[in-house]
Design a protein around this motif. Structure first.
Motif, PDB file in Angstrom:
ATOM      1  N   ARG A 105      -6.314  -2.112   0.718  1.00  0.00           N
ATOM      2  CA  ARG A 105      -5.818  -1.585   1.858  1.00  0.00           C
ATOM      3  C   ARG A 105      -4.621  -0.501   1.462  1.00  0.00           C
ATOM      4  NH1 ARG A 105      -5.301  -6.452   5.130  1.00  0.00           N
ATOM      5  NH2 ARG A 105      -7.056  -6.404   6.440  1.00  0.00           N
ATOM      6  N   SER A 106      -4.046  -0.689   0.224  1.00  0.00           N
ATOM      7  CA  SER A 106      -2.977   0.219  -0.405  1.00  0.00           C
ATOM      8  C   SER A 106      -4.021   1.623  -0.962  1.00  0.00           C
ATOM      9  CB  SER A 106      -2.406  -0.423  -1.595  1.00  0.00           C
ATOM     10  OG  SER A 106      -1.839  -1.615  -1.160  1.00  0.00           O
ATOM     11  N   LEU A 107      -5.028   1.362  -1.579  1.00  0.00           N
ATOM     12  CA  LEU A 107      -5.694   2.529  -2.040  1.00  0.00           C
ATOM     13  C   LEU A 107      -6.213   3.269  -0.978  1.00  0.00           C
ATOM     14  CD1 LEU A 107      -8.242   0.860  -4.867  1.00  0.00           C
ATOM     15  CD2 LEU A 107      -5.608   1.883  -4.969  1.00  0.00           C
ATOM     16  N   ASP A 108      -6.308   2.801   0.340  1.00  0.00           N
ATOM     17  CA  ASP A 108      -6.795   3.437   1.324  1.00  0.00           C
ATOM     18  C   ASP A 108      -5.996   4.422   1.980  1.00  0.00           C
ATOM     19  OD1 ASP A 108      -8.985   4.032   3.276  1.00  0.00           O
ATOM     20  OD2 ASP A 108      -8.244   2.677   4.516  1.00  0.00           O
ATOM     21  N   LYS A 109      -4.545   4.204   1.543  1.00  0.00           N
ATOM     22  CA  LYS A 109      -3.475   4.947   2.022  1.00  0.00           C
ATOM     23  C   LYS A 109      -3.296   6.366   0.994  1.00  0.00           C
ATOM     24  CE  LYS A 109      -0.845   1.639   4.281  1.00  0.00           C
ATOM     25  NZ  LYS A 109      -1.468   0.259   3.881  1.00  0.00           N
ATOM     26  N   PHE A 110      -4.245   6.695  -0.203  1.00  0.00           N
ATOM     27  CA  PHE A 110      -3.872   7.395  -1.084  1.00  0.00           C
ATOM     28  C   PHE A 110      -3.808   8.925  -0.444  1.00  0.00           C
ATOM     29  CE2 PHE A 110      -5.423  11.173  -3.679  1.00  0.00           C
ATOM     30  CZ  PHE A 110      -4.874  10.727  -4.822  1.00  0.00           C
ATOM     31  N   ILE A 113       1.120   5.072  -4.208  1.00  0.00           N
ATOM     32  CA  ILE A 113       0.056   4.171  -4.551  1.00  0.00           C
ATOM     33  C   ILE A 113       0.619   3.161  -5.477  1.00  0.00           C
ATOM     34  CG2 ILE A 113      -2.091   3.591  -5.742  1.00  0.00           C
ATOM     35  CD1 ILE A 113      -2.785   4.459  -2.782  1.00  0.00           C
ATOM     36  N   ALA A 114       1.273   3.712  -6.722  1.00  0.00           N
ATOM     37  CA  ALA A 114       1.874   2.980  -7.741  1.00  0.00           C
ATOM     38  C   ALA A 114       2.819   2.146  -7.087  1.00  0.00           C
ATOM     39  CB  ALA A 114       2.307   3.849  -8.613  1.00  0.00           C
ATOM     40  N   GLU A 115       3.868   2.759  -6.178  1.00  0.00           N
ATOM     41  CA  GLU A 115       4.624   1.852  -5.623  1.00  0.00           C
ATOM     42  C   GLU A 115       4.033   0.682  -4.525  1.00  0.00           C
ATOM     43  OE1 GLU A 115       8.056   5.523  -5.209  1.00  0.00           O
ATOM     44  OE2 GLU A 115       6.875   4.765  -3.371  1.00  0.00           O
TER      45      GLU A 115
END
Lengths: 531, 531
Positions: free
Chosen positions: A235-240, A248-250
């Protein structure tokens, strides 16, 4: 069913088919009803519909050139075929819930309205087992979702899908991608990119980076929530696209506070793990061969990733053989899409000159197609045109004519006694394939030109008894009349162009065609100077 | 709304638009659902839909050449806008009742599904008072009626209307008729007739013949019923096509016993009255001018009839100026149509080579359009294509190609190692506008040809390493392979035509085009010999 055998049925069965509306509106004494739309529904008036129809027409041509055949299914289906409960329980669908229709035959029972074209496709594939395979079909039609209406968000919207059912070959995936590329080109777009990834590579990347396959607790706004680490990572990667590398790192680490000040809790991965994921996201996304090389170097050791990389290599080979340039189709590790849905390659198209519109055409491979209806799996791959946003993007990029009427020539009525002349010209122009109408409203000449302007009709034909006596008619370039106020005057070559010319009646067709060509020529120029 | 201002909204509002299906089918453990349709609904598989789409495309072209613009309205409307109760009370609509949809926002409330395109048109015209007038629009889309399903009778069917709103001129009526004529010609029909009448003349004829304007009692099967003499007279005249002059005489007089032995009670008119009505029905229906002359001679004395005759004379003048032949549009006093609905001219098109299909395209002038929404009347005239029966008629007359795929060339896969060659040819053919697919299924060559046959693909391309080495490919004429079994062999000129030719790879496009042209040429011949 043969024509003749159907014919036999007709007199009885088709009796009402061509009947027009019921006498409802004839009942004289009833109170007036307020003309209005339901919340979340819209009319599409000619100005937008003409543009949308033209767009859809071009898309269909490309799909059919690739051998995709049209399929139509009903808007209403049995509720269990649509899988009502699942949909209503599932908040992750973005689809809201299903519209329910009162079953006219069984009190207390309901039908459902289709919310997409894929479930009906699955039903058809399961219901007609002897459909030829692979089955290449496209479907365009309205779908319905009980969703919170908002500006630009409707409860009825057009879905436009193409799918290949029954082939597990990567040629099929590549065909879909090439279809996406040629479709966007056919719409006059050049600066776009179909970004391709593979869910197997994404999953492999999680293993490769050592993202733990476990549930964790987190405190969100005081209360504690459980989350799946790998799902939350995806889900986080999808926000790139929105947050970039640092964001993304955060998100993968301790959490992130966005511009608005809201804090999004982090997945809490170890730094080494985050580093590896960032390296994965940094895989070059220009030349396909280069991406493949980098992927092999980075994750060749991971079995699942290697499987996905091999699939992309296959897709690259087919795309290259089809002549699809790297500039139009590339591999991009930042693409996630449809977490629960796709099982292999995924695609999404973005417009480089209008990135704010996001993905305008997207899809991927999914093997769950017929699971609802049968145990035997059938491989499938496909994509959906984002009709609404693509149309708005094309309008934004001035790639669609803004017209409220298909009419190219309005024959004005200067002198009613010349009506037969006007009608004969209309018939002549229409036969030559030039959309034409004779004004049917009042006599006021100003009103006639105003009508043409309102509709964006490009040419007005003006002639009275004298002109006809001289064997002449006048063509008024209304398009220029409208545009000249803008930049036309700035073109040297324009100045010689009169906005009204008197031409020989005998050369009417040629003269109209010439004026239309000139208009299109300058329209092009205007576009390119604006672009 | 300008592209840019909409663009601003997009990231939020269009977020879900291009998403594909929900994860419904992913849920693993659920019991299988039986894939099935609702009663009265149907899938339209490629074989029929390709033909229907082509037909609709040609019709649209004609409508747009006449300046008609498309309009789309939602399938769901407020119940009172559709006028639910009226429809349900009224059995004469042939439309059954309205499908009701559960209002997701208000418990116990319902929406309605549109049952035609005319009520939504009336809503639009009333809701957007500044739409340009006259408003020429066409609309094509599904409508829904809770009707007793039966063979060829569905609860969802396509409605295809064109209307001119806001002009009381007879030019408008004539435009609709000319549009009907050109539409049928564009579909390849020559032997058809648009039959035109006028409700005013019909009403005038009742006065002229002295049909009493009163209610009467009749004994029907023992019980006594009350009937309106004039209405019952019109209903009887409406049966002319089925029962002819003698039958009409019986229906207007003492009653008629049909083939099945059923007795239909008669209107009970006096003989003199019936004579006059028969004379009216006998008004010649070939040359329009001749019909007008006869009408004036017969009923010139009747004011109402004269008004209607003057309108038809006006229509005749416009049709003649537009070049519409008597053979394609004539006046016919035996046409009644939509008793409660039409108020002036009425039209219906019949196919002379397939009369059993009845009226395939019909309409007329109606002034009740906006009565439901406003007091100010707006004149309107229009017509509806009987999409289903027209399509079946065209199939019956062999005027539509029977294909299950748009693909013209199937590139068979003889030698997988040559894949790139196959793909390059596919790209080349598609660029030349020739629909092409490379077979994506298994290797078995027989299966590949079977696939092409199933889909009605006309050409198979066959090539392996040797052919490519020689710079050649083979084109197999599958169409001929299928047709030859029929009559092709009977054509002298056919015998020289081999069904498989080896051609130079470099001339691929030309050779494919040549083979397609030959196929179309013989298809024509077959049709003309069958017709």
């Amino acid at each position: 069913m043969s024509g003749s055998s159907r014919a036999a049925l007709l007199p009885r069965t088709f009796e009402d088919a061509p009947q027009r509306a019921t006498p409802v509106s004839q009942k004289p004494k009833q109170p007036k009803v307020e003309p209005r739309l339901l919340r979340g529904f819209r009319d599409i008036l000619p100005e937008d519909l003409i543009a949308r129809d033209r767009m859809i027409g071009k898309v269909r041509e490309v799909f059919e050139a690739h051998g995709f055949a049209p399929l139509a299914t009903p808007a209403l289906e049995p509720l269990d075929v649509l899988g009502r409960t699942d949909l209503e329980d599932d908040s992750g669908t973005g689809g809201g819930s299903i519209f329910r229709v009162v079953d006219p035959d069984e009190p207390g029972a309901f039908y459902g309205m289709r919310f997409d074209m894929t479930v009906p496709l699955a039903r058809v594939v399961s219901q007609y087992p002897d459909l030829p395979r692979p089955f290449r079909r496209y479907a365009v039609g309205p779908v319905y979702r009980v969703d919170k209406p908002g500006p630009g968000r409707f409860r009825e919207f057009l879905q436009f899908d193409l799918d290949i059912v029954g082939s597990e070959k990567m040629e099929a995936d590549a065909e879909i991608v090439s279809c996406m590329v040629e479709t966007l080109q056919a719409l006059g777009l050049e600066r776009f990119k179909v970004r391709v990834n593979n869910r197997k590579i994404l999953s492999g990347a999680l293993e490769f980076a050592g993202v733990p396959d476990e549930q964790r607790e987190a405190k969100v706004g005081g209360r504690s929530v459980t989350y799946d680490v790998r799902l939350e990572t995806l889900r986080s990667l999808d926000k790139f696209d929105r947050v970039g590398f640092d964001g993304i790192a955060e998100l993968l680490g301790g959490g992130r506070r966005d511009e608005t000040g809201d804090f999004k809790f982090g997945v809490g991965l170890a730094d080494g793990c985050i580093e590896k994921l960032l390296a994965f996201l940094r895989v070059p996304n220009r030349a396909r061969a280069e991406s493949l090389e980098a992927l092999r170097a980075l994750m060749g050791g991971n079995a699942l990733a290697s499987e996905g990389i091999a699939e992309l290599a296959e897709i690259d080979a087919v795309l290259s053989a089809l002549g699809v340039a790297d500039a139009h189709a590339a591999f991009d590790m930042t693409i996630v899409r449809g977490l629960a849905y796709y099982t292999g390659p995924v695609f999404e198209a973005v417009l480089l000159d209008a990135p704010e519109f996001g993905s305008v055409f997207s899809g991927g491979r999914y093997d769950g197609l017929v699971q609802r209806f049968q145990s035997a799996e059938i491989p499938a791959v496909g994509a959906s045109v984002g009709v609404d946003r693509l149309l708005v993007a094309l309008q934004h990029l001035k790639l669609v004519e803004k017209r409220s009427s298909p009419t190219e020539v309005l024959i004005t009525v200067m002198d009613p006694s010349q009506r037969n002349q006007y009608l004969a010209m209309a018939a002549e122009l229409r036969r030559a394939g030039i959309a034409t109408e004779v004004f049917l409203g009042g006599r006021n000449f100003g009103k006639q030109l105003k009508y043409a302007d309102r509709l964006g009709i490009p040419i007005a034909l003006i002639a009275g008894g004298d002109e006809f006596a001289r064997g002449e008619v006048a063509l008024k370039d209304l398009w220029a009349g409208r545009e000249i106020s803008k930049q036309l005057a700035s073109f040297e070559e324009w100045r010689e162009n009169p906005t009204q010319v008197t031409v020989a009646r005998a050369r009417l067709i040629d003269e109209v065609r010439a004026m239309r060509e000139r208009q299109r020529h300058f329209e092009q120029k205007l576009r390119s100077t604006q672009g």
